[in-house]
Design a protein around this motif. Structure first.
Motif, PDB file in Angstrom:
ATOM      1  N   VAL A 187       0.670  -1.280   0.095  1.00 52.25           N
ATOM      2  CA  VAL A 187      -0.083  -0.190   0.180  1.00 52.25           C
ATOM      3  C   VAL A 187       0.928   1.181   0.036  1.00 52.25           C
ATOM      4  N   ASN A 188       1.967   1.306   0.229  1.00 54.24           N
ATOM      5  CA  ASN A 188       3.058   2.158   0.227  1.00 54.24           C
ATOM      6  C   ASN A 188       4.122   2.101  -0.653  1.00 54.24           C
ATOM      7  N   HIS A 189       3.982   1.003  -1.489  1.00 57.21           N
ATOM      8  CA  HIS A 189       5.040   0.819  -2.342  1.00 57.21           C
ATOM      9  C   HIS A 189       4.900   1.963  -3.480  1.00 57.21           C
ATOM     10  N   PRO A 190       6.006   2.750  -4.032  1.00 54.74           N
ATOM     11  CA  PRO A 190       5.584   3.731  -4.986  1.00 54.74           C
ATOM     12  C   PRO A 190       5.421   3.225  -6.654  1.00 54.74           C
ATOM     13  N   SER A 191       5.724   2.031  -6.688  1.00 57.62           N
ATOM     14  CA  SER A 191       5.536   1.557  -7.952  1.00 57.62           C
ATOM     15  C   SER A 191       4.397   0.199  -8.164  1.00 57.62           C
ATOM     16  N   VAL A 192       3.540   0.081  -7.119  1.00 59.25           N
ATOM     17  CA  VAL A 192       2.579  -0.644  -7.226  1.00 59.25           C
ATOM     18  C   VAL A 192       1.033  -0.319  -6.893  1.00 59.25           C
ATOM     19  N   ASP A 193       0.403  -0.753  -7.797  1.00 66.72           N
ATOM     20  CA  ASP A 193      -1.190  -0.706  -7.470  1.00 66.72           C
ATOM     21  C   ASP A 193      -1.883  -1.959  -6.969  1.00 66.72           C
ATOM     22  N   ILE A 194      -2.529  -2.182  -5.898  1.00 67.75           N
ATOM     23  CA  ILE A 194      -3.256  -3.324  -5.488  1.00 67.75           C
ATOM     24  C   ILE A 194      -4.390  -3.613  -6.435  1.00 67.75           C
ATOM     25  N   ALA A 195      -4.495  -4.407  -7.176  1.00 62.66           N
ATOM     26  CA  ALA A 195      -5.667  -4.754  -8.066  1.00 62.66           C
ATOM     27  C   ALA A 195      -6.936  -5.617  -7.297  1.00 62.66           C
ATOM     28  N   PHE A 196      -6.437  -6.426  -6.462  1.00 57.24           N
ATOM     29  CA  PHE A 196      -7.554  -7.167  -5.769  1.00 57.24           C
ATOM     30  C   PHE A 196      -6.776  -7.946  -4.631  1.00 57.24           C
ATOM     31  N   ILE A 197      -7.415  -8.239  -3.553  1.00 57.85           N
ATOM     32  CA  ILE A 197      -7.099  -8.885  -2.267  1.00 57.85           C
ATOM     33  C   ILE A 197      -7.968 -10.203  -2.163  1.00 57.85           C
ATOM     34  N   HIS A 198      -7.576 -11.206  -2.318  1.00 56.72           N
ATOM     35  CA  HIS A 198      -8.563 -12.443  -2.336  1.00 56.72           C
ATOM     36  C   HIS A 198      -8.822 -12.935  -1.013  1.00 56.72           C
ATOM     37  N   SER A 199     -10.006 -13.352  -0.599  1.00 58.70           N
ATOM     38  CA  SER A 199     -10.244 -14.005   0.547  1.00 58.70           C
ATOM     39  C   SER A 199     -11.604 -14.614   0.502  1.00 58.70           C
ATOM     40  N   ASN A 200     -11.578 -15.795   0.877  1.00 63.68           N
ATOM     41  CA  ASN A 200     -13.077 -16.510   0.761  1.00 63.68           C
ATOM     42  C   ASN A 200     -13.840 -16.022   1.898  1.00 63.68           C
ATOM     43  N   SER A 201     -13.280 -16.224   3.160  1.00 63.09           N
ATOM     44  CA  SER A 201     -13.813 -15.760   4.245  1.00 63.09           C
ATOM     45  C   SER A 201     -14.301 -14.473   4.681  1.00 63.09           C
ATOM     46  N   ASN A 202     -13.286 -13.441   3.911  1.00 62.91           N
ATOM     47  CA  ASN A 202     -13.638 -12.075   4.219  1.00 62.91           C
ATOM     48  C   ASN A 202     -14.232 -11.148   3.120  1.00 62.91           C
ATOM     49  N   ALA A 203     -14.560 -11.882   2.119  1.00 62.27           N
ATOM     50  CA  ALA A 203     -15.088 -11.058   0.998  1.00 62.27           C
ATOM     51  C   ALA A 203     -16.103 -10.061   1.234  1.00 62.27           C
ATOM     52  N   GLY A 204     -15.803  -9.004   1.074  1.00 59.76           N
ATOM     53  CA  GLY A 204     -16.818  -7.906   1.048  1.00 59.76           C
ATOM     54  C   GLY A 204     -16.315  -6.976   2.408  1.00 59.76           C
TER      55      GLY A 204
ATOM     56  N   PHE B  73     -11.795  -6.822   0.770  1.00 60.08           N
ATOM     57  CA  PHE B  73     -11.596  -8.187   0.275  1.00 60.08           C
ATOM     58  C   PHE B  73     -12.494  -8.760  -0.692  1.00 60.08           C
ATOM     59  N   THR B  74     -12.022  -9.487  -1.616  1.00 57.65           N
ATOM     60  CA  THR B  74     -12.981  -9.981  -2.684  1.00 57.65           C
ATOM     61  C   THR B  74     -12.759 -11.699  -2.902  1.00 57.65           C
ATOM     62  N   ASP B  75     -13.927 -12.089  -3.362  1.00 66.11           N
ATOM     63  CA  ASP B  75     -13.532 -13.774  -3.765  1.00 66.11           C
ATOM     64  C   ASP B  75     -13.580 -13.627  -5.006  1.00 66.11           C
ATOM     65  N   VAL B  76     -13.491 -12.675  -5.938  1.00 68.11           N
ATOM     66  CA  VAL B  76     -13.483 -12.938  -7.329  1.00 68.11           C
ATOM     67  C   VAL B  76     -11.671 -12.373  -7.949  1.00 68.11           C
ATOM     68  N   PHE B  77     -11.530 -12.980  -8.853  1.00 69.01           N
ATOM     69  CA  PHE B  77     -10.074 -12.967  -9.617  1.00 69.01           C
ATOM     70  C   PHE B  77     -10.350 -11.767 -10.442  1.00 69.01           C
ATOM     71  N   ASN B  78      -9.190 -11.111 -10.440  1.00 69.35           N
ATOM     72  CA  ASN B  78      -8.978 -10.227 -11.724  1.00 69.35           C
ATOM     73  C   ASN B  78      -7.753 -10.492 -12.356  1.00 69.35           C
ATOM     74  N   TYR B  79      -7.952 -11.005 -13.616  1.00 67.32           N
ATOM     75  CA  TYR B  79      -6.730 -11.353 -14.598  1.00 67.32           C
ATOM     76  C   TYR B  79      -6.087 -10.132 -15.280  1.00 67.32           C
ATOM     77  N   ASN B  80      -6.541  -8.873 -14.811  1.00 64.80           N
ATOM     78  CA  ASN B  80      -5.639  -7.811 -15.582  1.00 64.80           C
ATOM     79  C   ASN B  80      -4.492  -7.453 -14.392  1.00 64.80           C
ATOM     80  N   ILE B  81      -3.699  -8.317 -14.251  1.00 62.19           N
ATOM     81  CA  ILE B  81      -2.618  -7.911 -13.141  1.00 62.19           C
ATOM     82  C   ILE B  81      -1.231  -8.456 -13.898  1.00 62.19           C
ATOM     83  N   ASP B  82      -0.148  -7.866 -13.153  1.00 58.09           N
ATOM     84  CA  ASP B  82       1.076  -8.190 -13.575  1.00 58.09           C
ATOM     85  C   ASP B  82       1.698  -9.533 -12.751  1.00 58.09           C
TER      86      ASP B  82
END
Length: 344
Positions: free
Chosen positions: A30-47, A65-74
């Motif tokens: 969250v503090n990395h100057p060259s990174v955007d977090i696209a998603f954080i997956h967790s089935n038990s904490n989604a939402g 948190f989400t239970d959906v994958f985002n394939y637009n990542i590096d």
């Protein structure tokens, strides 16, 4: 190495973001100057908001948190349990162009360092992922060219950094004796009889003496540098009465003088920004909350005595994972990892 184009940020996804390594990874990214977090997956904490689980991140991020994958990542970080990373990739194939950094032990050993998967890329690439063992102080060059990283274990990192300089000069010629103590976070977030506060507090215990699972990857790396290494590594791990950090005491027979040993270690790590060699006394508060490893080298009679200390969740896990990401994408190796030690 995959350089970024025109200052574009790396898009990162995290699987298993609710645990200790996932939380540490989030605190860095969250503090990395060259990174955007696209998603954080967790089935038990989604939402749920991330800060509802990692409460110290309140005010730092509004991600959920989400239970959906985002394939637009590096890059995809796998912060799941041992055995679960391989199962996840078998059940959820990601396109070949997405780099994967796995923090479990599933791909660390040479004979298990690849996995077949369903090719979703449509680019005729072989449907196999091959993982490179991600210890920068051992094979930074290979990491820069890698598509997939098997992040080393915490004890394995600490102990290897204490021994690699000797192996690099074929100087591991006697049995190696190691006693090392780790904090309670090394056991993961799931409760067990030996991780409850009432048991761990004011307590100390040995576990997995002589047959800890990290010994295999340690010996694998030592033989990579010293192919005739067949000596015993006698490793006694302890559970410590503190939350984070590893302190390892290592000794072996050696003909090196104190001055020769210090020079060997200093020369080996001179180009590595996180590993530092000293003859002064060292302690865990110097490295907790950092991605550093400090190594103290002494000679006692015919014994070479080495102390190696680091944070098991950072240099031993999530910090090293980000260090590997930086190398893969051609960033400054220390980007996002100039962290302040607890100190007191």
């Amino acid at each position: 190495m995959v350089p970024l184009a025109g200052g574009e940020k790396i898009k990162a996804g995290i699987i298993g973001g609710a645990g200790y390594t996932g939380g540490e990874l989030l605190r860095i990214l969250v503090n990395h100057p060259s990174v955007d977090i696209a998603f954080i997956h967790s089935n038990s904490n989604a939402g749920n908001f991330v800060y509802e689980v990692h409460t110290d991140l309140f005010g730092d991020t509004a991600l959920k948190f989400t239970d959906v994958f985002n394939y637009n990542i590096d890059v995809l970080f796998l912060c799941v349990g041992h055995g679960d990373a391989r199962k996840f990739l078998e059940a959820n194939p990601f396109p070949a162009n997405i780099k994967i950094i796995d923090l479990s032990q599933d791909f660390r050993h040479t004979e298990k360092s690849s996995i077949a998967y369903e090719n979703l890329s449509g680019d005729n690439q072989p449907a196999t992922r091959n993982f490179v063992y991600g210890l920068p102080e051992l094979q930074r060059g290979a990491i820069k060219k890698a598509d997939n990283i098997a992040n080393p274990g915490c004890f394995a990192t600490c102990l290897q950094l204490g021994l690699l300089p000797l192996a690099s000069k074929n100087l591991l010629n006697s049995e190696v004796h190691i006693t090392a103590t780790t904090g309670s976070t090394g056991a993961g977030q799931s409760l067990s009889p030996t991780s409850h506060f009432t048991w761990r507090n004011d307590n100390l215990s040995v576990y997995k003496a002589f047959d800890h699972q990290h010994l295999k990857e340690i010996k694998q790396s030592l033989k990579q540098l010293q192919d005739n290494f067949e000596q015993d590594v006698n490793f006694i791990p302890y559970r410590g009465d503190f939350t984070r950090g590893i302190i390892a005491s290592i000794y072996l027979n050696s003909d090196l003088t104190a001055e020769e040993a210090v020079k060997l270690y200093t020369d080996y790590y001179t180009s590595h920004p996180f590993t530092h060699v000293t003859t002064r006394n060292i302690d865990l508060k110097q490295i907790v909350n950092t991605n550093k490893c400090f190594i103290q080298v002494q000679k006692k009679g015919n014994k070479l005595f080495i102390i190696s200390i680091m944070d098991n969740l950072l240099k031993g896990a999530s910090g090293q994972a980000v260090q590997n990401m930086n190398l893969i994408f051609g960033l400054e190796e220390t980007a996002g990892l100039k962290l302040k030690a607890a100190a007191f």
